[in-house]
Design an enzyme around this catalytic site. Structure first.
Site, PDB file in Angstrom:
ATOM      1  N   GLY A  65       0.881  -1.266   0.118  1.00 30.68           N
ATOM      2  CA  GLY A  65      -0.079   0.025   0.155  1.00 30.68           C
ATOM      3  C   GLY A  65       0.868   1.212  -0.094  1.00 30.68           C
ATOM      4  O   GLY A  65       1.879   1.308   0.823  1.00 30.68           O
ATOM      5  N   ASP A 253      -1.171   4.244  -6.468  1.00 30.39           N
ATOM      6  CA  ASP A 253       0.035   3.976  -5.999  1.00 30.39           C
ATOM      7  C   ASP A 253       1.211   4.969  -6.841  1.00 30.39           C
ATOM      8  O   ASP A 253       2.149   5.217  -6.266  1.00 30.39           O
ATOM      9  CB  ASP A 253       0.720   2.375  -6.665  1.00 30.39           C
ATOM     10  CG  ASP A 253       0.155   1.383  -5.802  1.00 30.39           C
ATOM     11  OD1 ASP A 253       0.977   0.993  -4.893  1.00 30.39           O
ATOM     12  OD2 ASP A 253      -1.098   1.119  -5.939  1.00 30.39           O
TER      13      ASP A 253
END
Length: 380
Positions: A65, A253
């Site tokens: 993450g 991301d």
């Protein structure tokens, strides 16, 4: 070196999940991670005593993450410094552990800059290690604060787009407390809606091939008492066609300067479906995920993962030993296409929600202004 230790299961709010923390036992400082590859069946922690163990944890997705990778990268530099390892070498290894997530390299560089500045000023490696740790801890706090602000901005946007509440939100991959110093990005918005009684249903994509939605997002939603339903990725189209989705919320991301969004593979098809069905497609990410040095989507390096993640069902035990050895799904020797991310062009993105506010429409000029504003705002 990384060791594993089990934790007794107990109910917690997501912000209380100890995803990553620094500890200093008598034998020396360590970085402790909740091993996400073992969820939801068991809560097991990895104890990293050096940067190489952290690199392996990042590559194996034990920690994953974008925001939390930045935090991990900063702590990794501090760990190398505190343990007396080659800090520059550790920083280089950490920064290259996963190429698509821009937050990882930013966290590493921030920690390294703090270390180098202190070393140049004092000539004392211990003082420099302390400075690197303080920098990582500050980043950790800032991310938690950013998460709370994103949740507030995102909820306001949902209420503006869909007055009256009863939001039915579809999400992909995992964007909750497991990826953040706080309660997450996209998931934090859904959680905010749940807490004020305006979330009717959270639709959770399973997120093949590693099932982060099924294993992680469903786990977080259950802990929070949210109304949620799990679906296979390929069922999303029928859900849109049935009129059961009011908005799509995903994380990111890396966001290029033109607004192209790299996120977990499967995000782009959702954007196409959302556009066809006139459903808002909303990206929730901190400003640090916006990379002005990446001009467009074609310039984003997309990580290619091992083929066995597609050709096998991986057990936690198989994942823990580096992959492979799972339950075969395809004939031996089958080649697999396994990009970790895909890229959604800005024209398919309704809005990008950040801690500094909402960008809509998504244009290079507005993103540049937002980044400039964030740089001009002193860190808390």
């Amino acid at each position: 070196m990384a060791d594993q230790q089990a934790r007794p299961g107990e109910d917690k709010r997501p912000s209380e999940i100890p995803v990553i923390r620094w500890e200093e036992p008598p034998e020396g400082p360590v970085l402790i991670l909740l091993d996400q590859t073992r969820l939801p069946s068991e809560e097991v922690e990895l104890v990293c005593t050096d940067a190489s163990a952290l690199v392996e944890a990042i590559r194996s997705l034990a920690v994953r993450g974008a925001p939390v990778l930045g935090i991990a990268g900063a702590y990794g530099v501090a760990l190398a410094a505190a343990r007396g390892f080659d800090v520059d070498e550790a920083a280089e290894a950490l920064e290259s552990a996963r190429p698509t997530a821009v937050n990882l390299s930013l966290g590493v560089r921030r920690g390294l800059a703090a270390y180098r500045d202190a070393l140049a000023a004092t000539g004392d490696p211990t003082a420099a290690a302390t400075a690197a740790l303080a920098s990582a801890q500050a980043l950790h706090r800032e991310d938690a604060e950013a998460s709370a602000r994103m949740a507030a901005h995102g909820l306001a946007l949902l209420d503006e787009l869909m007055p009256g509440g009863g939001h039915r939100v579809l999400t992909h991959c995992n964007t909750g407390a497991l990826v953040s110093g706080g309660e997450g990005t996209a998931f934090a918005v859904a959680l905010a809606a749940h807490r004020v009684g305006r979330l009717r249903r959270l639709w959770v994509d399973e997120t093949r091939p590693l099932l982060q939605g099924a294993r992680l997002t469903a786990w977080e939603a259950a802990r929070c008492g949210m109304a949620y339903t799990l679906l296979t990725d390929s069922a999303a189209g029928s859900l849109f066609a049935a009129g059961e989705v009011d908005a799509v919320l995903i994380g990111a991301d890396r966001i290029a300067a033109d607004g192209s969004v790299a996120n977990k593979v499967g995000s782009y098809p959702l954007a196409v479906l959302a556009r066809y069905h006139h459903v808002p497609f909303i990206v929730v990410a901190p400003v640090t995920t916006i990379d002005p040095d990446t001009p467009d989507g074609a310039s984003i390096e997309v990580e290619q993962r091992p083929g066995f993640e597609v050709t096998e069902i991986l057990t936690p035990q198989a994942t823990a030993v580096g992959g492979g050895g799972g339950v075969p799904l395809a004939p031996l020797g089958t080649q697999a296409y396994n990009p970790a991310f895909d890229v959604t062009p800005p024209e398919l993105v309704t809005a990008i929600v950040t801690e500094e506010g909402v960008v809509s429409p998504v244009t290079p000029e507005v993103l540049a202004a937002l980044c400039a504003k964030a740089r001009a705002t002193p860190a808390v």
